[in-house]
Scaffold this motif. Structure first.
Motif, PDB file in Angstrom:
ATOM      1  N   ALA A  49       0.826  -1.206   0.000  1.00  0.00           N
ATOM      2  CA  ALA A  49       0.000   0.000   0.000  1.00  0.00           C
ATOM      3  C   ALA A  49       0.861   1.257   0.000  1.00  0.00           C
ATOM      4  N   GLU A  50       1.954   1.233   0.739  1.00  0.00           N
ATOM      5  CA  GLU A  50       2.854   2.382   0.790  1.00  0.00           C
ATOM      6  C   GLU A  50       3.510   2.622  -0.562  1.00  0.00           C
ATOM      7  N   VAL A  51       3.926   1.560  -1.214  1.00  0.00           N
ATOM      8  CA  VAL A  51       4.563   1.689  -2.526  1.00  0.00           C
ATOM      9  C   VAL A  51       3.573   2.231  -3.552  1.00  0.00           C
ATOM     10  N   ALA A  52       2.320   1.803  -3.482  1.00  0.00           N
ATOM     11  CA  ALA A  52       1.318   2.242  -4.450  1.00  0.00           C
ATOM     12  C   ALA A  52       1.062   3.741  -4.382  1.00  0.00           C
ATOM     13  N   ARG A  53       1.176   4.344  -3.181  1.00  0.00           N
ATOM     14  CA  ARG A  53       0.823   5.753  -3.045  1.00  0.00           C
ATOM     15  C   ARG A  53       2.023   6.690  -2.910  1.00  0.00           C
ATOM     16  N   THR A  54       3.234   6.142  -3.025  1.00  0.00           N
ATOM     17  CA  THR A  54       4.431   6.928  -2.731  1.00  0.00           C
ATOM     18  C   THR A  54       5.389   6.931  -3.904  1.00  0.00           C
ATOM     19  N   SER A  55       6.007   8.059  -4.140  1.00  0.00           N
ATOM     20  CA  SER A  55       7.064   8.142  -5.148  1.00  0.00           C
ATOM     21  C   SER A  55       8.382   7.624  -4.563  1.00  0.00           C
ATOM     22  N   ALA A  56       9.301   7.293  -5.444  1.00  0.00           N
ATOM     23  CA  ALA A  56      10.607   6.799  -5.003  1.00  0.00           C
ATOM     24  C   ALA A  56      11.344   7.874  -4.216  1.00  0.00           C
ATOM     25  N   ASP A  57      12.022   7.460  -3.156  1.00  0.00           N
ATOM     26  CA  ASP A  57      12.823   8.360  -2.325  1.00  0.00           C
ATOM     27  C   ASP A  57      14.272   8.437  -2.798  1.00  0.00           C
ATOM     28  N   LEU A  58      14.759   7.328  -3.361  1.00  0.00           N
ATOM     29  CA  LEU A  58      16.170   7.204  -3.707  1.00  0.00           C
ATOM     30  C   LEU A  58      16.295   6.684  -5.126  1.00  0.00           C
ATOM     31  N   ALA A  59      17.343   7.096  -5.809  1.00  0.00           N
ATOM     32  CA  ALA A  59      17.685   6.501  -7.101  1.00  0.00           C
ATOM     33  C   ALA A  59      18.502   5.239  -6.857  1.00  0.00           C
ATOM     34  N   LEU A  60      18.328   4.267  -7.722  1.00  0.00           N
ATOM     35  CA  LEU A  60      19.086   3.023  -7.556  1.00  0.00           C
ATOM     36  C   LEU A  60      20.584   3.266  -7.590  1.00  0.00           C
ATOM     37  N   ASP A  61      21.027   4.241  -8.391  1.00  0.00           N
ATOM     38  CA  ASP A  61      22.465   4.477  -8.471  1.00  0.00           C
ATOM     39  C   ASP A  61      23.010   5.282  -7.286  1.00  0.00           C
ATOM     40  N   GLU A  62      22.134   5.649  -6.342  1.00  0.00           N
ATOM     41  CA  GLU A  62      22.584   6.330  -5.121  1.00  0.00           C
ATOM     42  C   GLU A  62      22.991   5.343  -4.032  1.00  0.00           C
ATOM     43  N   VAL A  63      22.682   4.078  -4.207  1.00  0.00           N
ATOM     44  CA  VAL A  63      22.864   3.112  -3.127  1.00  0.00           C
ATOM     45  C   VAL A  63      23.735   1.953  -3.601  1.00  0.00           C
ATOM     46  N   THR A  64      24.239   1.196  -2.650  1.00  0.00           N
ATOM     47  CA  THR A  64      24.892  -0.086  -2.899  1.00  0.00           C
ATOM     48  C   THR A  64      23.921  -1.174  -2.488  1.00  0.00           C
ATOM     49  N   LEU A  65      23.608  -2.063  -3.411  1.00  0.00           N
ATOM     50  CA  LEU A  65      22.662  -3.128  -3.103  1.00  0.00           C
ATOM     51  C   LEU A  65      23.332  -4.221  -2.284  1.00  0.00           C
ATOM     52  N   LEU A  66      22.645  -4.648  -1.250  1.00  0.00           N
ATOM     53  CA  LEU A  66      23.039  -5.782  -0.428  1.00  0.00           C
ATOM     54  C   LEU A  66      22.261  -7.013  -0.892  1.00  0.00           C
ATOM     55  N   PRO A  67      22.584  -8.204  -0.399  1.00  0.00           N
ATOM     56  CA  PRO A  67      21.660  -9.317  -0.602  1.00  0.00           C
ATOM     57  C   PRO A  67      20.268  -8.904  -0.122  1.00  0.00           C
ATOM     58  N   PRO A  68      19.208  -9.314  -0.795  1.00  0.00           N
ATOM     59  CA  PRO A  68      17.857  -8.877  -0.408  1.00  0.00           C
ATOM     60  C   PRO A  68      17.560  -9.091   1.072  1.00  0.00           C
ATOM     61  N   VAL A  69      17.932 -10.244   1.602  1.00  0.00           N
ATOM     62  CA  VAL A  69      17.934 -10.480   3.048  1.00  0.00           C
ATOM     63  C   VAL A  69      19.397 -10.527   3.451  1.00  0.00           C
TER      64      VAL A  69
END
Length: 282
Positions: A49-69
């Motif tokens: 529900a939060e994702v449906a009503r909210t715009s992205a806060d961060l660009a993917l290239d602003e972060v380093t991805l970790l393992p999903p868990v």
């Protein structure tokens, strides 16, 4: 949803991919969603529900991805779970799932380095579908097992083959630090109609090395969850790596082992593409 864990500066968080960016759920969901494990267990509906009503806060290239868990309580891996891979390794299809464990410090996220150890050159690739648990499971029947799945991800079960073959136990060859690619995200189960109808491809340096169908698993996901939950409790965030199809380096006459500088990809339809590069242990 596509759920990711990430680092931005000194802060670690998790969120959902939307419009090329990330909705930062770790900053929005409160106690029920304090960590991604909490979200999987208690707050997937709130997150959607939060994702449906909210715009992205961060660009993917602003972060380093970790393992999903980032730190699963359990990583349970299934060996020789495709008949063609069992054949290339000279093994008969097993009567029960072949289970071994990985440690959390073996995992690296999308874009991270798979580390070839300093004491072996027999470094192999294994593209796999990972299943992530969302509901606690103990003594679960196969008929009820899929209700315990939160989602799916790409997995690179890279293996140090000579250590794997020291004994009949696979664990040493599967637990060198930084040898398990996991990501780039977790795709929630509602977005994958049939996890047994997916094509899996592994490429090294852009060259296809493996191509298989998850329909060809010897033990399907419900059977794996039923078997694993018969001897241990599966909890939200636990990972099951479901095995690899034929085409690994060890199954070839002149094994094309991974070397530093290689780029390794695991691509699974409906799930995504996990890319890692190979570095040398310092």
């Amino acid at each position: 949803m596509k759920l990711v864990s990430f680092v931005q500066g000194q802060r670690q968080g998790y969120g959902a991919v939307k419009d090329g960016g990330i909705v930062d759920l770790s900053a929005r969901l409160g106690p029920d969603g304090a960590t991604i494990k909490d979200c999987l267990a208690h707050a997937l509906g709130l997150a959607a529900a939060e994702v449906a009503r909210t715009s992205a806060d961060l660009a993917l290239d602003e972060v380093t991805l970790l393992p999903p868990v980032p730190v699963p309580d359990k990583i349970l891996c299934i060996g020789v779970n495709y008949a063609d891979h069992a054949a290339e390794m000279g093994r008969a299809p097993p009567p029960y799932p072949t289970v071994f464990t990985r440690f959390a410090d073996t995992l690296v996220g999308h874009g991270g380095a798979l580390v070839r150890p300093g004491n072996s050159k027999d470094f192999d690739y294994e593209g796999e579908l990972a299943v992530v648990i969302g509901r606690t499971a103990r003594h679960v029947r196969a008929a009820d097992a899929m209700a315990h799945v939160a989602g799916y991800a790409c997995f690179q079960d890279a293996s140090v083959r000579d250590f794997q073959r020291h004994t009949s136990q696979f664990i040493p060859g599967k637990n060198f630090p930084g040898t398990g690619g996991f990501g780039p995200w977790l795709v929630t189960a509602d977005e994958v109609a049939d996890p047994h109808a997916l094509t899996l491809v592994t490429r090294v340096g852009g060259v296809e090395r493996q191509r298989g169908r998850t329909a060809d698993m010897i033990f399907k996901i419900p059977a794996l969850i039923a078997y694993l939950s018969s001897f241990t409790t599966l909890r939200p965030g636990d990972v099951i790596a479901t095995g690899t199809p034929a085409g690994v380096a060890a199954g070839r006459t002149l094994p094309p082992w991974l070397i530093p500088g290689d780029s390794v990809e695991v691509e699974i339809e409906q799930i995504g593409l996990l890319r890692n590069h190979v570095s040398q242990e310092g």
